[in-house]
Design an enzyme around this catalytic site. Sequence first.
Site, PDB file in Angstrom:
ATOM      1  N   ASN A   1       0.868  -1.181   0.000  1.00 59.58           N
ATOM      2  CA  ASN A   1       0.000   0.000   0.000  1.00 59.58           C
ATOM      3  C   ASN A   1       0.903   1.228   0.000  1.00 59.58           C
ATOM      4  OD1 ASN A   1      -1.803   2.052   0.456  1.00 59.58           O
ATOM      5  ND2 ASN A   1      -2.355   1.401   2.539  1.00 59.58           N
ATOM      6  N   TRP A   2       1.003   1.841  -1.162  1.00 64.36           N
ATOM      7  CA  TRP A   2       1.915   2.979  -1.291  1.00 64.36           C
ATOM      8  C   TRP A   2       1.326   4.280  -0.759  1.00 64.36           C
ATOM      9  CZ3 TRP A   2       4.467   2.340  -6.831  1.00 64.36           C
ATOM     10  CH2 TRP A   2       5.345   1.244  -6.778  1.00 64.36           C
ATOM     11  N   LYS A   3       0.045   4.263  -0.427  1.00 61.73           N
ATOM     12  CA  LYS A   3      -0.607   5.463   0.125  1.00 61.73           C
ATOM     13  C   LYS A   3      -0.364   6.668  -0.788  1.00 61.73           C
ATOM     14  CE  LYS A   3      -0.225   3.365   4.630  1.00 61.73           C
ATOM     15  NZ  LYS A   3      -0.219   3.511   6.073  1.00 61.73           N
TER      16      LYS A   3
ATOM     17  N   HIS B   1      -9.643   1.044   4.588  1.00 61.20           N
ATOM     18  CA  HIS B   1      -8.396   1.337   5.311  1.00 61.20           C
ATOM     19  C   HIS B   1      -8.671   2.325   6.447  1.00 61.20           C
ATOM     20  CE1 HIS B   1      -4.361   2.649   6.248  1.00 61.20           C
ATOM     21  NE2 HIS B   1      -3.937   1.542   5.670  1.00 61.20           N
TER      22      HIS B   1
ATOM     23  N   GLU C   1      -7.063   4.757   7.541  1.00 58.97           N
ATOM     24  CA  GLU C   1      -6.806   6.171   7.222  1.00 58.97           C
ATOM     25  C   GLU C   1      -7.990   6.787   6.497  1.00 58.97           C
ATOM     26  OE1 GLU C   1      -3.004   5.608   5.334  1.00 58.97           O
ATOM     27  OE2 GLU C   1      -2.079   5.246   7.283  1.00 58.97           O
TER      28      GLU C   1
ATOM     29  N   GLU D   1      -5.447  -4.817  10.744  1.00 61.75           N
ATOM     30  CA  GLU D   1      -4.480  -3.742  10.952  1.00 61.75           C
ATOM     31  C   GLU D   1      -4.862  -2.946  12.196  1.00 61.75           C
ATOM     32  OE1 GLU D   1      -2.458  -2.622   6.987  1.00 61.75           O
ATOM     33  OE2 GLU D   1      -4.278  -1.443   7.133  1.00 61.75           O
TER      34      GLU D   1
ATOM     35  N   GLY E   1       2.040   2.721  10.708  1.00 55.72           N
ATOM     36  CA  GLY E   1       2.948   3.843  10.525  1.00 55.72           C
ATOM     37  C   GLY E   1       3.614   4.319  11.797  1.00 55.72           C
TER      38      GLY E   1
ATOM     39  N   SER F   1       3.182  -1.563  10.433  1.00 53.04           N
ATOM     40  CA  SER F   1       4.626  -1.518  10.674  1.00 53.04           C
ATOM     41  C   SER F   1       5.327  -2.834  10.352  1.00 53.04           C
ATOM     42  CB  SER F   1       4.918  -1.071  12.114  1.00 53.04           C
ATOM     43  OG  SER F   1       4.411   0.237  12.328  1.00 53.04           O
TER      44      SER F   1
ATOM     45  N   GLY G   1       2.799  -0.972   4.369  1.00 55.98           N
ATOM     46  CA  GLY G   1       2.750   0.438   3.994  1.00 55.98           C
ATOM     47  C   GLY G   1       4.146   0.982   3.761  1.00 55.98           C
ATOM     48  N   GLY G   2       4.680   1.654   4.774  1.00 57.11           N
ATOM     49  CA  GLY G   2       5.967   2.350   4.628  1.00 57.11           C
ATOM     50  C   GLY G   2       7.074   1.505   4.005  1.00 57.11           C
TER      51      GLY G   2
HETATM   52  P1  PGA Z   1       2.555   0.688   7.674  1.00 59.92           P
HETATM   53  O1  PGA Z   1       1.123   0.794   6.959  1.00 59.92           O
HETATM   54  O2  PGA Z   1       3.175  -0.608   7.170  1.00 59.92           O
HETATM   55  O3  PGA Z   1       3.301   1.896   7.196  1.00 59.92           O
HETATM   56  O4  PGA Z   1       2.328   0.659   9.121  1.00 59.92           O
HETATM   57  C1  PGA Z   1       0.315  -0.341   6.816  1.00 59.92           C
HETATM   58  C2  PGA Z   1      -0.994   0.058   6.208  1.00 59.92           C
HETATM   59  O5  PGA Z   1      -1.477   1.156   6.495  1.00 59.92           O
HETATM   60  O6  PGA Z   1      -1.592  -0.709   5.432  1.00 59.92           O
END
Ligand code: PGA
Length: 271
Positions: free
Chosen positions: A9-11, A93, A95, A176, A182, A222, A243-244
């Site tokens: 997930n590149w956001k 998600h 977010e 999650e 994050g 994370s 994500g990150g």
């Molecule tokens: P993260 O994000 O790996 O940066 O914690 C995961 C996600 O939001 O899917």
Amino acid sequence: MRPVIIAANWKMHTVPAEAAELASTIARRTAEAEVIRVICPPFVALAGVRDALAGTGVAVGAQNVHHERSGAYTGEVSAPMLEGLATWVIVGHSERRRDAGETDEQINGKIRRAREAGLRVILCVGEQLAEREAGRAETVVRGQLAGALTGVAGDRAIEGGAETDANGAWLAIAYEPVWAIGTGRNASGADAAAMAVVVRDALAGIGLGGDADAIPVLYGGSVTAANIGEFLAEPAIDGALVGGASLKPDEMAGIVARAGLTARARAAVPS
Ligand code: PGA
């Protein structure tokens, strides 16, 4: 046997030109045939990433989809618009629940629209820190699953299928915990596995049809090359939504290599 899935997930990162190049690099560095790999770039990079990934076996996913098929929704993207661009979509998600105020009802609509368009869905669920501390994590996750999936059409097979087939499954759940996203503070493998068991129990109760045990449950929050092993060591967990770390080829190479070990080990010992 459930597939092992690593989804990136590149956001809101990368511009189209760099996204295509990054996708190519990651595809090259993660060549594990047994692992289903999915890259979810920003909408504007979908076409370029699709082209860059052609022939690599890596699937393309969108990060969101609207709950209506069309209409006066300025700036939104519908499921039919994703045809030819993506074969997967992330829905719900945290977010988006937080920033766009997405409700369970809207998430349910998004999943229906995705299904109609033949998209595979990664549905995100997870509790806030205060909810976990209050002992409510399981209740929250069960409620999110029921809200998102109640009344969604039963059979899990998708006609036609994408080039990277998830054993016919159209749905994966990403657990999650919000406090782990994050933050560099990941859940423990044991806690994530315990929630994966809850997720499958809840899915069985929702009555999607078929066998809830066949639905992959991923962990997200994370995830890195250093900690992926803790999650994949748990038989209840079938991969990760990253994500990150998914923007870093070295990290993705490590994560997918570890996932390949798990996929081969599980294939050798049929459950
Ligand atoms: P993260 O994000 O790996 O940066 O914690 C995961 C996600 O939001 O899917």
